[in-house]
Scaffold this active site. Structure first.
Site, PDB file in Angstrom:
ATOM      1  N   GLU A 191       0.821  -1.213   0.000  1.00  0.00           N
ATOM      2  CA  GLU A 191       0.000   0.000   0.000  1.00  0.00           C
ATOM      3  C   GLU A 191       0.855   1.262   0.000  1.00  0.00           C
ATOM      4  O   GLU A 191       1.818   1.377   0.748  1.00  0.00           O
ATOM      5  CB  GLU A 191      -0.920   0.057   1.224  1.00  0.00           C
ATOM      6  N   ASP A 226       9.214   6.201  15.013  1.00  0.00           N
ATOM      7  CA  ASP A 226       9.047   7.621  14.727  1.00  0.00           C
ATOM      8  C   ASP A 226       9.365   8.399  15.998  1.00  0.00           C
ATOM      9  O   ASP A 226       8.741   8.172  17.040  1.00  0.00           O
ATOM     10  CB  ASP A 226       7.592   7.864  14.284  1.00  0.00           C
ATOM     11  N   ASP A 282       9.638  12.283  17.354  1.00  0.00           N
ATOM     12  CA  ASP A 282       9.216  13.626  16.986  1.00  0.00           C
ATOM     13  C   ASP A 282       9.689  14.620  18.045  1.00  0.00           C
ATOM     14  O   ASP A 282       9.462  14.417  19.233  1.00  0.00           O
ATOM     15  CB  ASP A 282       7.688  13.660  16.876  1.00  0.00           C
TER      16      ASP A 282
END
Length: 402
Positions: A74, A142, A144
């Site tokens: 995807e 991830d 941040d």
């Protein structure tokens, strides 16, 4: 959600929907423009390399390979005006290149490898025994910078600078070491998010086939900082000694804390800052001693850039004293971990079907290229020096070609 998540309209497959006009300020930023982006996709985007990476040798050219691999992967696009298209897939590199050039997405996200082509998922919905489900996905992380806003005094929100960026270097070094040495993974790709953080793609076959439960377990192993804005103490260490993984990480954290985070963020320079540190000391007498001492020498001749270092030395001496309890001595490690240990976005890592921004995208808020980072040389990575789309376009201009 992952880094730089924004509000948008979701559109499935290839349908395009008219939405309310978005102000021009949302579309063109310093270093970014749709026209430059078309040129970038037309001349520089690494289609072949991206396809080779995500097919993992199943390119249809060798005996025994699964030529359906890429067709079941995807992709999602965020187009101009925040139009969001999910469940895209490509049968070959030519189709991927043609679609990206045609749609000119402001952002490309990569998702999981499913049991069928994403476009055919509706046939697997409803009451049948067939289920549309992910079967492979890189283990991703991830980190941040906004998750460190309670620490940073130099920046906040999406802003970053070289004073707070060492927090990302700490995360890279600790996670890279743990994933390699404790879990035996070898194929890790670190990428600058283009704005305020970093992503890690663990690409080993064993990592790609992990269940959601296994991903959650690894994420828990890597999580030390816990709590919310209402929780004063975010790191609680137990046992008489640090776990070997934490002991290894502590050396990294301590060095960065004393050499970068403490002076750069001026953590002990003012009462408003040092009170946050003292709150982590579980002994009122030690807190009162430090508070009185620091308030008495507020006007001392110590240079401003040396105040935090001088006060930290005093606090360390108090916490390492034989007169205090083991829990008070342990708070020294807890303080350092609280201000330095990686803060992972857990939701990104524990679900196989989570999307993550593709490497070599252009971040529409900064115009910067999402470039790879060498974990062995991350101290020399400068996010403020990463080329923008405008700079890339300038380099491609006729006057700069031979």
């Amino acid at each position: 959600m992952g880094a730089d998540t924004e509000d948008h309209m979701e559109v499935e497959d290839h349908k395009e929907v008219k939405v309310e006009a978005v102000p021009e300020s949302r579309l063109v930023y310093d270093g970014f423009s749709p026209d430059y982006l078309r040129i970038y996709y037309g001349r520089l985007f690494p289609y072949a390399e991206m396809y080779k990476w995500l097919s993992y040798g199943h390119d249809g050219k060798h005996p025994g390979c699964d030529a359906s691999i890429m067709g079941r992967r995807e992709f999602s696009f965020t187009l101009e005006h925040d139009i969001y298209i999910r469940y895209l897939s490509f049968h070959d590199v030519s189709e991927m290149e043609a679609t990206i050039k045609s749609k000119c997405p402001h952002k490309i996200d990569i998702g999981a490898l499913y049991n069928v082509e994403p476009a055919k998922r509706t046939a697997y919905a409803g009451g049948s025994d067939r289920v549309f489900a992910p079967v492979e996905r890189e283990l991703v992380f991830d980190i941040d910078m906004t998750d460190y806003d309670d620490i940073r005094t130099c920046c906040s929100g999406a802003d970053i600078c070289l004073k707070c960026w060492p927090l990302m270097n700490i995360a890279i070094k600790i996670l890279d070491t743990v994933l390699r040495e404790d879990f035996g993974f070898e194929h890790l790709l670190w990428v600058y998010s283009g704005r305020r953080g970093v992503h890690c793609w663990v690409c080993d076959a064993r990592a790609r086939r992990l269940s959601n439960e296994a991903r959650s377990a690894i994420t828990r192993y890597l999580t030390l900082y816990k709590g919310n804005e209402n929780t004063t103490k975010k790191v609680s260490l137990t046992g008489p000694a640090l776990h070997p993984a934490l002991s290894r990480a502590y050396e990294i954290c301590r060095t960065y804390f004393e050499e970068h985070i403490l002076p750069n963020q001026e953590l002990l320079n003012s009462e408003g800052h040092f009170e946050k540190v003292l709150e982590l000391v579980p002994d009122e007498s030690v807190r009162a001693q430090m508070r009185d001492r620091w308030q008495d020498n507020r006007r001392a001749s110590v240079a401003k850039d040396g105040i935090s270092a001088s006060r930290w030395k005093q606090l360390k001496q108090a916490l390492e004293s034989k007169k205090v309890t083991p829990s008070v001595r342990r708070s020294l490690e807890e303080i350092i971990f609280s201000y330095t240990y990686p803060r992972i976005d857990i939701e990104v890592s524990k679900h196989m079907n989570h999307l993550l921004k593709a490497p070599f995208c252009i971040h529409p808020k900064t115009g910067r290229v999402c470039v790879p980072i060498d974990p062995q040389d991350c101290d020399n990575f400068d996010p403020t020096n990463v080329p923008t789309l405008a700079q890339v376009h300038s380099y491609l201009s006729p006057q700069n070609t031979m």
